[in-house]
Design a protein around this motif. Structure first.
Motif, mmCIF file in Angstrom:
data_model
loop_
_atom_site.group_PDB
_atom_site.id
_atom_site.type_symbol
_atom_site.label_atom_id
_atom_site.label_comp_id
_atom_site.label_asym_id
_atom_site.label_seq_id
_atom_site.Cartn_x
_atom_site.Cartn_y
_atom_site.Cartn_z
ATOM 1 N N TYR A 39 1.031 -1.597 -0.248
ATOM 2 C CA TYR A 39 -0.355 0.190 -0.059
ATOM 3 C C TYR A 39 0.549 0.911 -0.044
ATOM 4 O O TYR A 39 0.654 2.426 0.033
ATOM 5 C CB TYR A 39 -0.687 -0.130 1.716
ATOM 6 C CG TYR A 39 -1.794 -1.342 0.944
ATOM 7 C CD1 TYR A 39 -3.237 -0.896 0.196
ATOM 8 C CD2 TYR A 39 -1.684 -2.332 1.593
ATOM 9 C CE1 TYR A 39 -3.935 -2.090 0.389
ATOM 10 C CE2 TYR A 39 -3.204 -3.401 1.681
ATOM 11 C CZ TYR A 39 -3.867 -3.147 0.350
ATOM 12 O OH TYR A 39 -4.605 -3.711 0.149
ATOM 13 N N SER A 103 -5.296 3.348 0.548
ATOM 14 C CA SER A 103 -5.931 1.749 0.813
ATOM 15 C C SER A 103 -7.803 1.867 1.227
ATOM 16 O O SER A 103 -7.634 0.463 1.832
ATOM 17 C CB SER A 103 -4.670 1.013 2.375
ATOM 18 O OG SER A 103 -5.490 1.923 3.431
ATOM 19 N N ARG A 109 -7.167 -2.106 -3.477
ATOM 20 C CA ARG A 109 -7.287 -3.425 -2.105
ATOM 21 C C ARG A 109 -8.007 -4.621 -2.702
ATOM 22 O O ARG A 109 -6.628 -5.056 -2.911
ATOM 23 C CB ARG A 109 -8.706 -3.236 -1.319
ATOM 24 C CG ARG A 109 -8.951 -2.532 0.179
ATOM 25 C CD ARG A 109 -9.398 -2.451 0.745
ATOM 26 N NE ARG A 109 -8.113 -3.399 1.592
ATOM 27 C CZ ARG A 109 -7.406 -3.227 2.418
ATOM 28 N NH1 ARG A 109 -7.526 -1.779 2.948
ATOM 29 N NH2 ARG A 109 -7.057 -4.421 2.909
#
Ligand code: DC
Length: 227
Positions: A39, A103, A109
């Motif tokens: 991330y 994120s 994701r």
């Protein structure tokens, strides 16, 4: 062939996940997958390209092209983003907040979870993150949830920052930890939470060797089943 062993370690920032995951991976010969670093790579590349953290189509395209590589050295885990080393650059306070922001984006994701599953699927791995036991591998052989009170986690983060020479005042570090906890646990997609079958360990009064010893016994127990 060795049997599959997937260990997931989730929990809020500063609970000791990274330190303990690295110790366990080295001790038990498991591959360490730092999902948070992925991330952070998206955040770093988005900033480099001037893509806003709420530009979902832009981030989706970025993820499609993004090459993330981990390289093990005796000095630690090095991270490369499209060929550029970002090991240190992704650990600044700015990247802490930007990684938390990207994120939240479902397309990010989806892209990263798919990669994380491919990386872990067939092997003996330890995955560290927020959703490793709930979303990435809900069927993991062992799920750990590490926690600690926010002040203690703030002190640990502050010490790490001091070692890197980028320390903010302690009170600010604690405030940012609380803000990130809030972001990470209230987001709509894959919020930070313990899997119902996770072993929860509160590390507040423990040192890292005690945490590592506790998890090592749990891993050995699980790994010896069926042998
Ligand atoms: O673990 P870390 O601090 O390096 O993670 C950076 C950010 O990425 C953090 O704000 C939460 C997010 N993250 C996530 O949403 N899911 C993961 N599996 C790992 C990290």
């Amino acid at each position: 062939m060795q049997k599959r062993l997937i260990v997931t370690i989730d929990g809020p920032s500063g609970a000791g996940k990274s330190t303990v995951s690295k110790i366990l991976a080295a001790r038990l010969g498991l591959t360490y997958i730092d999902t948070g670093a992925m991330y952070r790579c998206v955040a770093w590349e988005a900033r480099r390209q001037g893509i806003a953290p709420d530009d979902e189509p832009g981030l989706e395209e970025l993820c499609r092209r993004l090459k993330i590589e981990f390289q093990w050295t005796p000095a630690g885990n090095r991270v490369f983003c499209n060929g550029t080393e970002v090991t240190e650059a992704i650990r600044t306070p700015e990247m802490d907040m930007l990684a938390s922001a990207v994120s939240r984006v479902p397309a990010v994701r989806r892209a990263l979870v798919q990669r994380q599953r491919q990386m872990g699927e067939s092997g003996r791995v330890i995955l560290e993150g927020r959703d490793a036991g709930t979303v990435i591998f809900p069927d993991a052989e062992l799920k750990i949830y590490l926690d600690a009170d926010p002040e203690e986690r703030g002190r640990r983060r502050h010490r790490e920052q001091q070692q890197r020479g980028t320390a903010m005042p302690l009170a600010e570090v604690v405030a940012e930890i609380k803000k990130r906890d809030h972001n990470d646990s209230t987001r709509a997609h894959s919020p930070l939470q313990a899997a119902p079958d996770a072993r929860v360990i509160d590390t507040s009064g423990m040192d890292i060797d005690q945490v590592a010893a506790a998890i090592t016994s749990l891993i050995e127990e699980v790994d010896s089943h069926g042998n």
